[in-house]
Write a protein that holds these residues in place. Structure first.
Motif, short mmCIF file in Angstrom:
data_model
loop_
_atom_site.label_atom_id
_atom_site.label_comp_id
_atom_site.label_asym_id
_atom_site.label_seq_id
_atom_site.Cartn_x
_atom_site.Cartn_y
_atom_site.Cartn_z
N HIS A 77 -16.58 4.91 2.95
CA HIS A 77 -17.19 3.70 3.50
C HIS A 77 -18.66 3.73 3.15
O HIS A 77 -19.20 4.72 2.66
CB HIS A 77 -16.94 3.56 5.01
CG HIS A 77 -17.29 4.77 5.81
ND1 HIS A 77 -18.58 5.21 5.99
CD2 HIS A 77 -16.50 5.65 6.48
CE1 HIS A 77 -18.59 6.29 6.75
NE2 HIS A 77 -17.35 6.58 7.06
N LYS A 99 -4.28 7.05 -2.37
CA LYS A 99 -3.92 5.71 -1.90
C LYS A 99 -4.05 4.71 -3.03
O LYS A 99 -5.02 4.73 -3.80
CB LYS A 99 -4.85 5.32 -0.75
CG LYS A 99 -4.56 3.97 -0.12
CD LYS A 99 -5.50 3.76 1.06
CE LYS A 99 -5.22 2.46 1.79
NZ LYS A 99 -6.13 2.29 2.94
N THR A 111 0.84 -1.19 0.00
CA THR A 111 0.00 0.00 0.00
C THR A 111 0.88 1.24 0.00
O THR A 111 1.82 1.35 0.79
CB THR A 111 -0.92 0.02 1.23
OG1 THR A 111 -1.81 -1.10 1.17
CG2 THR A 111 -1.74 1.30 1.28
N THR A 160 -7.36 -8.87 1.74
CA THR A 160 -8.72 -8.54 1.35
C THR A 160 -9.63 -9.75 1.55
O THR A 160 -9.15 -10.87 1.77
CB THR A 160 -8.78 -8.09 -0.12
OG1 THR A 160 -8.28 -9.14 -0.96
CG2 THR A 160 -7.94 -6.84 -0.33
N SER A 176 -8.31 9.56 -0.98
CA SER A 176 -8.54 8.71 0.19
C SER A 176 -8.74 9.55 1.43
O SER A 176 -8.26 10.69 1.53
CB SER A 176 -7.36 7.76 0.37
OG SER A 176 -7.49 6.98 1.54
N THR A 228 -1.97 0.72 -4.66
CA THR A 228 -1.12 -0.42 -4.38
C THR A 228 -0.08 -0.60 -5.49
O THR A 228 -0.30 -0.23 -6.64
CB THR A 228 -1.92 -1.73 -4.25
OG1 THR A 228 -2.65 -1.96 -5.46
CG2 THR A 228 -2.87 -1.67 -3.08
N LYS A 267 -9.15 5.03 5.95
CA LYS A 267 -10.29 4.42 5.27
C LYS A 267 -9.84 3.73 3.99
O LYS A 267 -8.83 4.09 3.38
CB LYS A 267 -11.36 5.46 4.94
CG LYS A 267 -11.91 6.19 6.16
CD LYS A 267 -12.61 5.24 7.12
CE LYS A 267 -13.19 5.98 8.31
NZ LYS A 267 -13.82 5.07 9.28
N GLN A 268 -10.63 2.75 3.56
CA GLN A 268 -10.37 2.04 2.31
C GLN A 268 -11.26 2.62 1.23
O GLN A 268 -12.47 2.49 1.27
CB GLN A 268 -10.67 0.54 2.48
CG GLN A 268 -10.36 -0.28 1.24
CD GLN A 268 -8.88 -0.33 0.92
OE1 GLN A 268 -8.06 -0.49 1.82
NE2 GLN A 268 -8.54 -0.18 -0.34
N THR A 269 -10.67 3.30 0.26
CA THR A 269 -11.46 3.93 -0.79
C THR A 269 -12.09 2.89 -1.70
O THR A 269 -11.46 1.91 -2.08
CB THR A 269 -10.57 4.86 -1.63
OG1 THR A 269 -9.95 5.82 -0.77
CG2 THR A 269 -11.38 5.60 -2.69
#
Length: 382
Positions: free
Chosen positions: A134, A186, A6, A233, A74, A188, A78-80
């Motif tokens: 979220h 954000k 990440t 994930t 992002s 990967t 938090k996970q966008t």
């Protein structure tokens, strides 16, 4: 499976990520950092330290050993989530009316979505795009931008060009719905060769990075805020089961197995004549077995495909020349597939490979990333 890390960047200056080449008076900006821009910035930083390409440079930037993904706006911690082409919200107020948000993919088996109205104002629903921080409650992420007016520079003299004004949008902050939060990006990075991890980590932490256009005007500086191993994930097998359970509730054929393919980045495919593959895409373009087909609308031969095409320009900073345009399927596009129960194991195995490796061309620049049975499709269908 290739190790995945990440990467979170925090801008220290406005970002100008041009949607088109700056050959016109007005230039819009992208709302995310493309993988190709990240790769170019890191390559520039590497050459600033080492002076010339070497074997490590070629492994990092000129091979498929490293895949630089797109970086989405992002929120801290938090996970966008990317909103797919099937996402809907209030036609008048969009995601400001949070209770109106839903996903329409599974409406292919049900007419329940045809007369859906916003529960807050009664307005009809329409497609909505962007990002979510979220789902419960719905929290949209919308980077704010600012219009800048600048003067062109004569390359031969380095002075202001007469009568040559141009305007461009830049990203300047985080437009959260309930508070103004720091703008982060954000994404990967995948490494097929784990030995390159230390080299890349050193490059990210040791040097300032500059992205996009307008660097001579003080734009584009970013800081690496986080570089860490990506968290696990939800396993594909679980998402696949939940998706098929939702399909059965919607009215799907119990003798079939279903899956969705949601493009998390642009997808560049070519046929045997080197023509872009767009609306005529088939499951076999993804390497899926013969017999796998797209779901059709009831009583029609039309496949359930939510596709849009995009022309992606580029610029080779090292040569000072434009890259050839790439015509691709745009991120957010959604495809709905099916297979017989007897093919299930082979199909799921291939779907796992698609998620892990990507599909198509320019994967080292972030193209071709695909999510299978994207959770929004079954958790937000109602």
């Amino acid at each position: 499976m290739a190790p995945e890390f990440t990467l979170i960047l925090q801008p220290h200056a406005p970002l100008a990520l041009h949607q088109t080449r700056a050959g016109v008076q007005y230039v819009g900006t992208l709302d995310a950092i493309p993988g190709t821009a990240l790769r170019g910035a890191l390559a520039e930083a590497y050459l600033a330290e080492h002076g010339a390409p070497d074997d490590t440079f070629r492994a990092l930037f000129l091979s498929d050993q490293v895949q630089y993904g797109d970086l989405w706006p992002s929120l801290e911690g938090k996970q966008t989530m990317l909103l797919p082409a099937t996402a809907q919200a209030c036609k008048r107020h969009g995601l400001k009316h949070r209770q109106s948000f839903r996903d329409a993919l599974l409406d292919v088996w049900s007419a329940s979505g045809d007369d859906r109205k916003c529960p807050e104002c009664g307005e009809s629903l329409d497609r909505v795009s962007g990002y979510l921080g979220h789902l419960d409650p719905v929290k949209p992420i919308s980077p704010s931008s600012r219009l800048r007016v600048s003067t062109a520079i004569e390359r031969s003299t380095g002075t202001v060009a007469r009568e040559m004004l141009f305007t461009q949008h830049t990203l300047v902050g985080q437009g959260a719905s309930d508070a103004r939060e720091p703008l982060l990006f954000k994404g990967t990075v995948r490494l097929t060769d784990p030995a390159l991890q230390n080299e890349l980590a050193h490059l990210l932490q040791a040097f300032p990075l500059f992205l996009g256009a307008g660097r001579s005007r003080g734009l584009g500086q970013v800081e690496v805020k986080t570089w860490s191993e990506a968290p696990a994930t939800e396993p594909l097998a679980e998402r696949y089961q939940q998706f098929n359970a939702a399909v059965q509730r919607a009215g799907g054929d119990a003798s079939k197995r279903y899956f969705s393919l949601t493009l998390l980045s642009h997808l560049a495919l070519r046929d045997e004549l080197l023509r872009p593959v767009l609306g005529e895409i088939s499951p076999q373009h993804f390497g899926l077995p013969e017999g796998v087909t797209w779901v059709r609308y009831p009583g029609s031969d039309q496949p359930v495909l939510f596709l849009s095409a995009i022309t992606v320009p580029g610029w080779n900073a090292a040569m000072g020349l434009p890259k050839p345009d790439t015509v691709a399927l745009a991120r957010g596009s959604v495809l709905l597939g099916q297979c017989d129960a007897g093919q299930e194991q082979a199909v799921v195995t291939r779907l796992e490979q698609i998620e892990a490796e990507g599909v198509g061309e320019r994967r080292d620049e972030g193209f071709g990333r695909v999510a299978v049975c994207y959770p929004i499709h079954y958790t937000c269908w109602r």
